[in-house]
Design a protein around this motif. Structure first.
Motif, short mmCIF file in Angstrom:
data_model
loop_
_atom_site.label_atom_id
_atom_site.label_comp_id
_atom_site.label_asym_id
_atom_site.label_seq_id
_atom_site.Cartn_x
_atom_site.Cartn_y
_atom_site.Cartn_z
N ILE A 91 0.87 -1.18 0.00
CA ILE A 91 0.00 0.00 0.00
C ILE A 91 0.90 1.22 0.00
CG2 ILE A 91 -1.92 1.19 1.10
CD1 ILE A 91 -2.48 -1.26 2.72
N ILE A 92 0.58 2.20 -0.84
CA ILE A 92 1.36 3.43 -0.91
C ILE A 92 0.52 4.56 -0.34
CG2 ILE A 92 2.33 5.14 -2.52
CD1 ILE A 92 2.99 2.75 -4.37
N GLY A 93 1.09 5.35 0.55
CA GLY A 93 0.33 6.47 1.09
C GLY A 93 1.12 7.27 2.10
N GLU A 94 1.36 8.54 1.77
CA GLU A 94 2.02 9.45 2.71
C GLU A 94 1.04 10.47 3.27
OE1 GLU A 94 5.26 11.10 0.56
OE2 GLU A 94 6.31 9.19 0.34
N ALA A 95 -0.18 10.52 2.68
CA ALA A 95 -1.18 11.50 3.13
C ALA A 95 -1.62 11.17 4.55
CB ALA A 95 -2.38 11.47 2.18
N PRO A 96 -1.99 12.20 5.32
CA PRO A 96 -2.43 11.96 6.71
C PRO A 96 -3.55 10.93 6.81
CG PRO A 96 -2.10 14.30 6.33
CD PRO A 96 -1.93 13.64 5.00
N GLY A 123 -12.98 1.58 -5.86
CA GLY A 123 -11.68 1.92 -6.43
C GLY A 123 -10.68 2.50 -5.47
N THR A 124 -11.00 2.57 -4.18
CA THR A 124 -10.07 3.17 -3.22
C THR A 124 -9.02 2.19 -2.71
OG1 THR A 124 -11.77 2.81 -1.52
CG2 THR A 124 -11.54 5.05 -2.39
N GLY A 125 -9.17 0.90 -3.02
CA GLY A 125 -8.16 -0.08 -2.62
C GLY A 125 -8.52 -0.89 -1.39
N LYS A 126 -9.81 -1.18 -1.25
CA LYS A 126 -10.25 -1.90 -0.05
C LYS A 126 -9.65 -3.30 0.02
CE LYS A 126 -14.68 -1.04 -0.92
NZ LYS A 126 -14.59 -0.04 -2.01
N ARG A 131 -22.15 -7.33 14.34
CA ARG A 131 -21.13 -8.39 14.33
C ARG A 131 -19.93 -7.98 13.47
NH1 ARG A 131 -20.46 -13.26 17.23
NH2 ARG A 131 -22.51 -13.88 18.03
N LEU A 132 -20.22 -7.31 12.33
CA LEU A 132 -19.15 -6.94 11.39
C LEU A 132 -18.45 -5.65 11.80
CD1 LEU A 132 -21.03 -7.62 8.02
CD2 LEU A 132 -19.27 -9.06 9.09
N ASN A 133 -19.21 -4.75 12.43
CA ASN A 133 -18.70 -3.41 12.73
C ASN A 133 -17.96 -3.37 14.07
OD1 ASN A 133 -18.36 -0.65 12.14
ND2 ASN A 133 -20.13 -0.12 13.43
N VAL A 134 -17.04 -4.30 14.27
CA VAL A 134 -16.26 -4.32 15.51
C VAL A 134 -15.17 -3.26 15.44
CG1 VAL A 134 -14.86 -5.73 17.05
CG2 VAL A 134 -16.75 -6.77 15.77
N ILE A 135 -14.37 -3.34 14.38
CA ILE A 135 -13.36 -2.31 14.10
C ILE A 135 -13.63 -1.80 12.70
CG2 ILE A 135 -10.92 -1.82 13.74
CD1 ILE A 135 -11.47 -2.36 16.61
N ARG A 136 -13.71 -0.48 12.54
CA ARG A 136 -13.97 0.08 11.22
C ARG A 136 -12.75 0.85 10.73
NH1 ARG A 136 -19.39 2.91 8.92
NH2 ARG A 136 -20.27 1.35 10.30
N VAL A 137 -12.39 0.62 9.48
CA VAL A 137 -11.29 1.34 8.83
C VAL A 137 -11.86 2.09 7.64
CG1 VAL A 137 -9.09 1.13 7.61
CG2 VAL A 137 -9.60 -0.39 9.53
N HIS A 138 -11.64 3.39 7.59
CA HIS A 138 -12.16 4.21 6.48
C HIS A 138 -11.04 4.52 5.50
CE1 HIS A 138 -14.40 7.15 4.19
NE2 HIS A 138 -13.39 8.00 4.36
N LEU A 139 -11.30 4.26 4.21
CA LEU A 139 -10.33 4.59 3.17
C LEU A 139 -10.72 5.90 2.49
CD1 LEU A 139 -9.36 1.31 1.27
CD2 LEU A 139 -8.17 2.50 3.07
N PRO A 140 -9.79 6.85 2.39
CA PRO A 140 -10.13 8.13 1.77
C PRO A 140 -10.22 8.02 0.25
CG PRO A 140 -7.80 8.08 2.31
CD PRO A 140 -8.40 6.81 2.87
N LYS A 141 -10.95 8.94 -0.36
CA LYS A 141 -10.95 9.06 -1.82
C LYS A 141 -9.56 9.50 -2.28
CE LYS A 141 -14.21 12.17 -1.86
NZ LYS A 141 -15.24 13.11 -2.33
N LEU A 142 -9.22 9.23 -3.52
CA LEU A 142 -7.92 9.65 -4.04
C LEU A 142 -7.81 11.17 -4.03
CD1 LEU A 142 -5.23 8.80 -5.19
CD2 LEU A 142 -6.27 8.71 -7.46
N ALA A 143 -8.92 11.86 -4.25
CA ALA A 143 -8.91 13.32 -4.25
C ALA A 143 -8.62 13.89 -2.87
CB ALA A 143 -10.25 13.87 -4.76
N GLU A 144 -8.75 13.05 -1.82
CA GLU A 144 -8.46 13.49 -0.45
C GLU A 144 -7.02 13.16 -0.04
OE1 GLU A 144 -13.04 12.79 1.21
OE2 GLU A 144 -11.44 11.36 1.71
N GLU A 192 -1.43 14.20 -2.47
CA GLU A 192 0.03 14.13 -2.37
C GLU A 192 0.57 12.74 -2.67
OE1 GLU A 192 -2.40 14.64 0.02
OE2 GLU A 192 -1.31 15.12 1.86
N ASP A 193 -0.33 11.72 -2.66
CA ASP A 193 0.10 10.35 -2.95
C ASP A 193 0.07 10.03 -4.44
OD1 ASP A 193 0.48 9.78 -0.28
OD2 ASP A 193 -1.52 8.95 0.00
N ILE A 194 -0.58 10.89 -5.25
CA ILE A 194 -0.80 10.55 -6.66
C ILE A 194 0.50 10.36 -7.43
CG2 ILE A 194 -1.71 11.46 -8.85
CD1 ILE A 194 -4.11 12.54 -7.23
#
Length: 470
Positions: free
Chosen positions: A140-145, A171-174, A300-313, A316-318
């Motif tokens: 995974i590539i990402g330097e954005a906050p 398309g965010t890379g889930k 049952r599924l929502n124990v830990i949630r991870v949110h992936l940002p849009k590419l537009a957010e 700096e990673d583009i």
């Protein structure tokens, strides 16, 4: 003096030679017209131009043969192939022979000039050493906050077997994040099995998940393991969980509660030890409110949630993502790695990317196939990506695009914006005016509303390469 590029035009049609000689009569171009390919071959083999423009059908040897023989000696020479017979066979033969670009007749003079300038730019870039990025993290590539938060979540979960729900637009890379969660977990040595709920017909979902016994339904000629059994000891990734039918939700809830299930048509319980990672681009809370998703399964599924940002957010990673995908595409297609120019890289960073990381990856694959040279210019991008912000400039609203640029620059902490923007603004206007006047400075000054002396003074500061040209 400006750096002049030599362009050789080979065509037995006097009218075409006349048109191109005048269209290419620019301060930075020197044009040589030749009426026969055999004459061109003897003249250009020892003294190649920067760009060769040739017709296909000519007396004696044809343009494709000319291109082949010259490129044997000068393989980096960009060749633009022209033909009045603009058919598929000619186009394919041109590109297979190594043509930089294919120009069907009749052509627009401005298009021909722009194409020659692109070829010149590519020829010069090929002479420069290009460093291919190495050691890029393929996971995974990402330097954005926003991506750093994702990395922290993966790190915190690295010793856990807990269920995770990943939210993010398509398309965010889930799936990449799900794989990373698996690879950094105690289950890393066991299978990672992925299943997309939206890609399976409703009547086959239960068989896919839980398997079936021989004779369970028409076509079930043998027993088959489902994805739960295949993932035993490892991780089952259920993508687009929001599209799971209600009856399957009920069975999945039982498996999560009991750790066992029955194959379709089976009577013996199958015990499994599987970690579930689910993902969706939908709002599951709203689906629960609308009665389309079971609330108990959601919890049952929502124990830990991870949110992936849009590419537009994470703009700096583009650049780094694009470099990575260009390397991957070159490996996949067994070809040389294409490299973005700084302008093209900056342009990609400004685009909205509604298809997110997947759209950027597909664009890099497209560029690896379709871009003419090793260096990718803005002009090499797919037409729909050549305008910033989804075509605002193309619709004439350049002020809105400019205002948006200023907002982003200030939000990113930039200062002294006028020192950056005003010279660029004037440089673009000068270059465009000179293009419209064929390099005639007096007429360009008039178009801009300046005196000749003002234009000369601006050129010395902004475009010194053109300041001393006639």
């Amino acid at each position: 003096m400006t750096d002049v590029a030599r362009v050789a035009v080979v065509d037995d049609d006097r009218a075409i030679r006349w048109v191109l000689e005048r269209a290419l009569a620019q301060p930075d171009l020197e044009v040589e017209c030749i009426d026969r390919a055999d004459v061109a071959l003897s003249r250009l083999l020892d003294d190649p131009p920067d760009v060769l423009v040739t017709d296909i059908r000519m007396p004696g040897i044809d343009g494709l043969d000319l291109m082949s023989r010259i490129r044997e000696v000068h393989p980096d020479l960009p060749v633009i192939v022209m033909t009045a017979h603009s058919d598929l066979e000619s186009a394919v033969a041109s590109y297979q022979g190594g043509a930089f670009e294919y120009l069907p007749k009749p052509f627009d003079v401005d298009e021909a000039l722009a194409l020659v300038r692109r070829a010149v730019a590519h020829a010069r870039e090929r002479k420069r050493p290009v460093s291919v990025p190495e050691g890029l993290d393929a996971e995974i590539i990402g330097e954005a906050p926003a991506m750093q938060e994702v990395f922290r979540a993966i790190g915190r979960l690295s010793h856990s077997h807990i269920t995770v729900l990943i939210n993010g637009e398509s398309g965010t890379g889930k799936e990449r994040v799900a794989r990373a969660l698996h690879q950094h977990s105690p289950r890393a040595s066991h299978p990672f099995i992925a299943l997309n709920m939206a890609a399976i017909p409703r009547d086959l979902i239960e068989s896919e998940l839980f398997g079936h016994e021989k004779g369970a339904f028409t076509g079930a000629t043998a027993s088959r393991q489902g994805r739960f059994e295949q993932a035993n000891g490892g991780t089952l990734f259920l993508d687009e969980i929001g599209d799971m039918p209600a009856e399957t939700q009920t069975r999945l809830l039982r498996v999560l509660a009991d750790g066992e299930f029955y194959r379709v048509g089976g009577h013996t319980p199958v015990k499994v030890d599987v970690r579930i990672i689910a993902a969706t681009h939908q709002n599951l809370e709203r689906l629960v409110e609308d009665g389309r998703f079971r609330e108990d399964l959601f919890h049952r599924l929502n124990v830990i949630r991870v949110h992936l940002p849009k590419l537009a957010e994470r703009r700096e990673d583009i650049p780094r993502l694009a470099r990575h995908f260009l390397v991957e595409a070159a490996k996949e297609l067994a070809t040389d790695v294409k490299v973005l120019t700084k302008d093209a890289e900056a342009h990609l960073t400004r685009l909205p990317w509604p298809g997110n990381v997947r759209q950027l990856e597909n664009t890099c694959r497209w560029l690896t196939v379709m871009a003419s040279g090793r260096e990718i210019l803005i002009e090499d991008l797919p037409p729909e990506l050549r305008q910033d912000e989804g075509g605002e400039v193309a619709n004439g609203d350049w002020r809105a695009a400019f205002r948006d640029w200023a907002d982003r620059a200030l939000a990113a902490g930039h200062t002294h914006l006028l020192e950056e923007a005003v010279p660029d603004f004037e440089r673009i206007l000068i270059e465009t005016a000179l293009k419209h006047t064929g390099g005639r400075k007096g007429e360009a000054a008039e178009l801009l509303g300046w005196g000749r002396n003002t234009l000369t003074r601006k050129l010395k500061v902004l475009l010194p390469a053109l300041a001393d040209s006639d």
